[in-house]
Write a protein that holds these residues in place. Structure first.
Motif, PDB file in Angstrom:
ATOM      1  N   GLY A 106     -15.362  20.170 -52.579  1.00 41.12           N
ATOM      2  CA  GLY A 106     -16.763  20.453 -52.341  1.00 41.12           C
ATOM      3  C   GLY A 106     -17.113  20.231 -50.879  1.00 41.12           C
ATOM      4  O   GLY A 106     -16.428  19.494 -50.161  1.00 41.12           O
ATOM      5  N   CYS A 107     -18.170  20.877 -50.416  1.00 39.30           N
ATOM      6  CA  CYS A 107     -18.588  20.719 -49.024  1.00 39.30           C
ATOM      7  C   CYS A 107     -20.102  20.838 -48.931  1.00 39.30           C
ATOM      8  O   CYS A 107     -20.727  21.570 -49.699  1.00 39.30           O
ATOM      9  N   ASN A 108     -20.678  20.085 -47.983  1.00 41.57           N
ATOM     10  CA  ASN A 108     -22.121  20.139 -47.752  1.00 41.57           C
ATOM     11  C   ASN A 108     -22.496  21.203 -46.724  1.00 41.57           C
ATOM     12  O   ASN A 108     -23.652  21.307 -46.330  1.00 41.57           O
ATOM     13  N   MET A 109     -21.491  21.975 -46.254  1.00 38.56           N
ATOM     14  CA  MET A 109     -21.746  23.059 -45.315  1.00 38.56           C
ATOM     15  C   MET A 109     -21.224  24.376 -45.873  1.00 38.56           C
ATOM     16  O   MET A 109     -20.387  24.403 -46.774  1.00 38.56           O
ATOM     17  N   ARG A 110     -21.691  25.454 -45.258  1.00 39.62           N
ATOM     18  CA  ARG A 110     -21.257  26.800 -45.626  1.00 39.62           C
ATOM     19  C   ARG A 110     -20.940  27.574 -44.345  1.00 39.62           C
ATOM     20  O   ARG A 110     -21.635  28.511 -43.973  1.00 39.62           O
ATOM     21  N   CYS A 111     -19.903  27.148 -43.654  1.00 36.64           N
ATOM     22  CA  CYS A 111     -19.539  27.766 -42.375  1.00 36.64           C
ATOM     23  C   CYS A 111     -18.966  29.163 -42.639  1.00 36.64           C
ATOM     24  O   CYS A 111     -18.092  29.323 -43.500  1.00 36.64           O
ATOM     25  N   PRO A 112     -19.434  30.185 -41.920  1.00 36.69           N
ATOM     26  CA  PRO A 112     -19.051  31.563 -42.242  1.00 36.69           C
ATOM     27  C   PRO A 112     -17.577  31.881 -42.070  1.00 36.69           C
ATOM     28  O   PRO A 112     -17.067  32.792 -42.721  1.00 36.69           O
ATOM     29  N   TYR A 113     -16.856  31.132 -41.204  1.00 33.74           N
ATOM     30  CA  TYR A 113     -15.448  31.446 -40.971  1.00 33.74           C
ATOM     31  C   TYR A 113     -14.502  30.593 -41.804  1.00 33.74           C
ATOM     32  O   TYR A 113     -13.283  30.703 -41.683  1.00 33.74           O
ATOM     33  N   CYS A 114     -15.038  29.733 -42.659  1.00 35.26           N
ATOM     34  CA  CYS A 114     -14.181  28.845 -43.456  1.00 35.26           C
ATOM     35  C   CYS A 114     -13.333  29.661 -44.432  1.00 35.26           C
ATOM     36  O   CYS A 114     -13.826  30.575 -45.098  1.00 35.26           O
ATOM     37  N   PHE A 115     -12.046  29.311 -44.509  1.00 34.61           N
ATOM     38  CA  PHE A 115     -11.122  30.059 -45.364  1.00 34.61           C
ATOM     39  C   PHE A 115     -10.987  29.448 -46.757  1.00 34.61           C
ATOM     40  O   PHE A 115     -10.285  29.989 -47.605  1.00 34.61           O
ATOM     41  N   GLU A 116     -11.654  28.316 -47.012  1.00 34.94           N
ATOM     42  CA  GLU A 116     -11.484  27.629 -48.285  1.00 34.94           C
ATOM     43  C   GLU A 116     -12.521  28.069 -49.309  1.00 34.94           C
ATOM     44  O   GLU A 116     -13.633  28.462 -48.971  1.00 34.94           O
ATOM     45  N   SER A 117     -12.141  27.975 -50.581  1.00 35.87           N
ATOM     46  CA  SER A 117     -13.095  28.189 -51.671  1.00 35.87           C
ATOM     47  C   SER A 117     -13.658  26.835 -52.066  1.00 35.87           C
ATOM     48  O   SER A 117     -12.907  25.866 -52.218  1.00 35.87           O
ATOM     49  N   LYS A 118     -14.967  26.737 -52.200  1.00 36.50           N
ATOM     50  CA  LYS A 118     -15.619  25.463 -52.500  1.00 36.50           C
ATOM     51  C   LYS A 118     -15.831  25.357 -54.009  1.00 36.50           C
ATOM     52  O   LYS A 118     -16.846  25.793 -54.552  1.00 36.50           O
ATOM     53  N   ASN A 119     -14.855  24.757 -54.715  1.00 37.97           N
ATOM     54  CA  ASN A 119     -15.003  24.678 -56.166  1.00 37.97           C
ATOM     55  C   ASN A 119     -15.715  23.412 -56.614  1.00 37.97           C
ATOM     56  O   ASN A 119     -16.015  23.250 -57.788  1.00 37.97           O
ATOM     57  N   GLY A 120     -15.973  22.497 -55.686  1.00 39.17           N
ATOM     58  CA  GLY A 120     -16.761  21.314 -56.010  1.00 39.17           C
ATOM     59  C   GLY A 120     -16.029  20.248 -56.794  1.00 39.17           C
ATOM     60  O   GLY A 120     -16.590  19.193 -57.085  1.00 39.17           O
ATOM     61  N   LYS A 121     -14.777  20.466 -57.141  1.00 47.81           N
ATOM     62  CA  LYS A 121     -14.050  19.475 -57.928  1.00 47.81           C
ATOM     63  C   LYS A 121     -13.680  18.265 -57.079  1.00 47.81           C
ATOM     64  O   LYS A 121     -13.361  18.393 -55.901  1.00 47.81           O
ATOM     65  N   SER A 122     -13.742  17.088 -57.711  1.00 47.31           N
ATOM     66  CA  SER A 122     -13.416  15.843 -57.031  1.00 47.31           C
ATOM     67  C   SER A 122     -12.311  15.110 -57.775  1.00 47.31           C
ATOM     68  O   SER A 122     -12.055  15.368 -58.960  1.00 47.31           O
ATOM     69  N   MET A 123     -11.676  14.192 -57.087  1.00 52.17           N
ATOM     70  CA  MET A 123     -10.517  13.500 -57.640  1.00 52.17           C
ATOM     71  C   MET A 123     -10.942  12.434 -58.642  1.00 52.17           C
ATOM     72  O   MET A 123     -11.722  11.532 -58.330  1.00 52.17           O
ATOM     73  N   THR A 124     -10.418  12.543 -59.830  1.00 56.47           N
ATOM     74  CA  THR A 124     -10.750  11.591 -60.894  1.00 56.47           C
ATOM     75  C   THR A 124      -9.946  10.303 -60.726  1.00 56.47           C
ATOM     76  O   THR A 124      -8.930  10.267 -60.026  1.00 56.47           O
ATOM     77  N   PRO A 125     -10.368   9.213 -61.384  1.00 57.22           N
ATOM     78  CA  PRO A 125      -9.579   7.978 -61.344  1.00 57.22           C
ATOM     79  C   PRO A 125      -8.148   8.173 -61.839  1.00 57.22           C
ATOM     80  O   PRO A 125      -7.221   7.527 -61.343  1.00 57.22           O
ATOM     81  N   GLU A 126      -7.961   9.057 -62.825  1.00 53.89           N
ATOM     82  CA  GLU A 126      -6.618   9.305 -63.345  1.00 53.89           C
ATOM     83  C   GLU A 126      -5.724   9.920 -62.273  1.00 53.89           C
ATOM     84  O   GLU A 126      -4.559   9.515 -62.106  1.00 53.89           O
ATOM     85  N   ILE A 127      -6.258  10.897 -61.529  1.00 54.80           N
ATOM     86  CA  ILE A 127      -5.474  11.525 -60.470  1.00 54.80           C
ATOM     87  C   ILE A 127      -5.240  10.534 -59.331  1.00 54.80           C
ATOM     88  O   ILE A 127      -4.154  10.500 -58.744  1.00 54.80           O
ATOM     89  N   GLN A 128      -6.223   9.710 -59.035  1.00 51.39           N
ATOM     90  CA  GLN A 128      -6.043   8.681 -58.001  1.00 51.39           C
ATOM     91  C   GLN A 128      -4.877   7.760 -58.363  1.00 51.39           C
ATOM     92  O   GLN A 128      -4.062   7.406 -57.510  1.00 51.39           O
ATOM     93  N   SER A 129      -4.818   7.381 -59.611  1.00 50.43           N
ATOM     94  CA  SER A 129      -3.719   6.530 -60.070  1.00 50.43           C
ATOM     95  C   SER A 129      -2.380   7.245 -59.925  1.00 50.43           C
ATOM     96  O   SER A 129      -1.366   6.625 -59.543  1.00 50.43           O
TER      97      SER A 129
END
Length: 441
Positions: A103-126
């Motif tokens: 996820g991102c708080n900006m919308r820069c026009p040249y950014c090559f990434e898709s902003k799916n908003g997903k964040s890392m869960t505690p399970e993935i952190q582990s």
């Protein structure tokens, strides 16, 4: 017997006939007088052992030590390729680029990434911790763990960074492994309190923040999700933490903000006084997909012109701002994406070789929850050889074939970096500085 190095580049012939010469492997920049040039041009037919002239022998040793000539039996290309292989497969460093969110708080026009908003869960952190411990247990030669916090905007998930940093540092301390970290952020959330916690608790040694021009231009490019600009808050945050946190200010350059480079540089150096920290540099907006259709990316030759003018502007303010970059540095590999023990991890735990493809699961090299296997994607990156054109190029030690992502996606075609076109101007600036310092003595 000796021969001229294949990595020599003749920069300029001066008015008095002296030659400015640079060797891209040794990294030595020299001024060669006429007599030495004569020896240099005929070195392959000179039997040095049979010559008694001390000056000729001394000049030969100077050229040999500078890398301008080499033993006639030396395979220079073979040497470079073996060093590349060692850098790829013989690393003692585990390097992770971790995106706690896309996820991102900006919308820069040249950014090559898709902003799916997903964040890392505690399970993935582990699982990330397990992944690191598995690698450290399997390879006792690993002496350091280097983390780059990436995104999306990583500071949208500060708690993930804090929690993972604490655990990773404990893992490293237990095994006497050196730990270091950096953050690539847009800077909007990097307030003083956050910066101090990153430095003291997370061992962050540097952050990279982007400023894309003077306020009017920047605020058209670095746009918050609600459409407002970000220039003032980014500058404010840099001011708040630059006394204790090393910062690199990156200016992404294309046709739309090219004219802003000089006024922005003057503004940051003169009005803000940003000479020692942050460090300011420019970089080309690069097309990884279709981003440049609307942002008018510069050809590398044109960006090289912009970089030359930028360096001269910095030099006119203070030579210390550019002296560390006078001489192009030799690389063993272009980037970590073509090396073992280098992984990019997205919020869902998928592993990639390169952050350009983060989030594109079809290009993943694996998942941190599963035993690591060499799949076809991973093999592409680790087996990609140098293009044949590059093997014949005198600039090879400086760029090593350019970006491997482009080589892989363009049938092995080399990708010449902008330094290929700008380094001669940089060396001319180095010579200018040399003469200035010499005349002061």
């Amino acid at each position: 017997m000796y021969k001229r190095s294949k990595f020599n580049v003749e920069i300029d012939t001066l008015e008095d006939g002296q030659l400015l010469i640079y060797n891209t492997y040794s990294g030595i920049f020299g001024i060669m007088d006429l007599k030495t040039q004569e020896l240099y041009r005929t070195i392959e037919s000179v039997d040095i052992d049979s010559i008694s002239d001390r000056e000729i022998k001394a000049n030969t040793m100077t050229m040999l030590n500078s890398g301008y000539i080499v033993d006639c039996y030396k395979d220079e290309l073979g040497t470079v390729k073996l060093e590349r292989a060692k850098a790829q497969y013989g690393r003692n460093e585990l390097t992770l680029t971790i995106a706690p969110t896309m996820g991102c708080n900006m919308r820069c026009p040249y950014c090559f990434e898709s902003k799916n908003g997903k964040s890392m869960t505690p399970e993935i952190q582990s699982k990330v911790i397990d992944f690191v411990e598995t690698h450290l247990n399997a390879n006792s030669n690993i002496s350091s763990l280097i983390i780059s916090w990436y995104g999306g905007e990583p500071l949208l998930q500060k708690k993930v960074i804090y929690a993972l940093s604490e655990k990773l540092i404990k893992v490293c301390n237990k095994r006497n492994v050196r730990y270091g970290a950096s953050v690539i952020t847009n800077g909007a959330l990097l307030d003083e309190e956050t910066a101090k916690k990153l430095v003291h608790d997370c061992k962050v040694r540097q952050v990279q923040i982007t400023i894309d021009g003077m306020p009017e231009n920047h605020n058209k490019r670095r746009i918050f999700s609600d459409g407002t600009g970000s220039f003032d808050i980014i500058v404010k945050n840099i001011e708040a933490c630059r006394d204790f946190l090393p910062i690199a200010v990156r200016v992404n350059v294309d046709q739309s903000n090219l004219a802003d480079i000089e006024p922005l540089t003057k503004y940051l150096l003169e009005e803000k006084g940003w000479k020692d920290n942050p460090r300011i540099y420019i970089a080309p907006v690069t097309s990884y997909d279709e981003t440049c259709k609307n942002s008018a990316c510069l050809q590398m030759e044109h960006f090289a012109d912009a970089k030359r003018d930028f360096q001269k502007t910095l030099f006119s303010y203070d030579r210390d701002l550019v002296k560390s970059s006078f001489f192009p540095r030799r690389k063993a590999v272009f980037c970590g994406g073509e090396c073992i023990s280098n992984y990019v991890i997205d919020p869902e735990g998928y592993i990639y070789n390169c952050w350009v493809v983060i989030g594109e699961k079809e290009r993943a090299s694996g998942h941190i929850s599963k035993p690591f296997l060499i799949n076809s994607e991973y093999y592409k990156w680790l087996s990609d050889d140098l293009p044949k054109q590059c093997e014949e190029c005198e600039y090879l030690p400086m760029c090593m074939g350019g970006c491997p992502y482009f080589r892989i996606t363009h049938n092995g075609k080399p990708n010449c970096a902008h330094t290929r076109y700008s380094y001669k101007d940089t060396l001319r600036l180095a010579y200018e500085d040399y003469m200035i310092q010499k005349n002061k003595k």
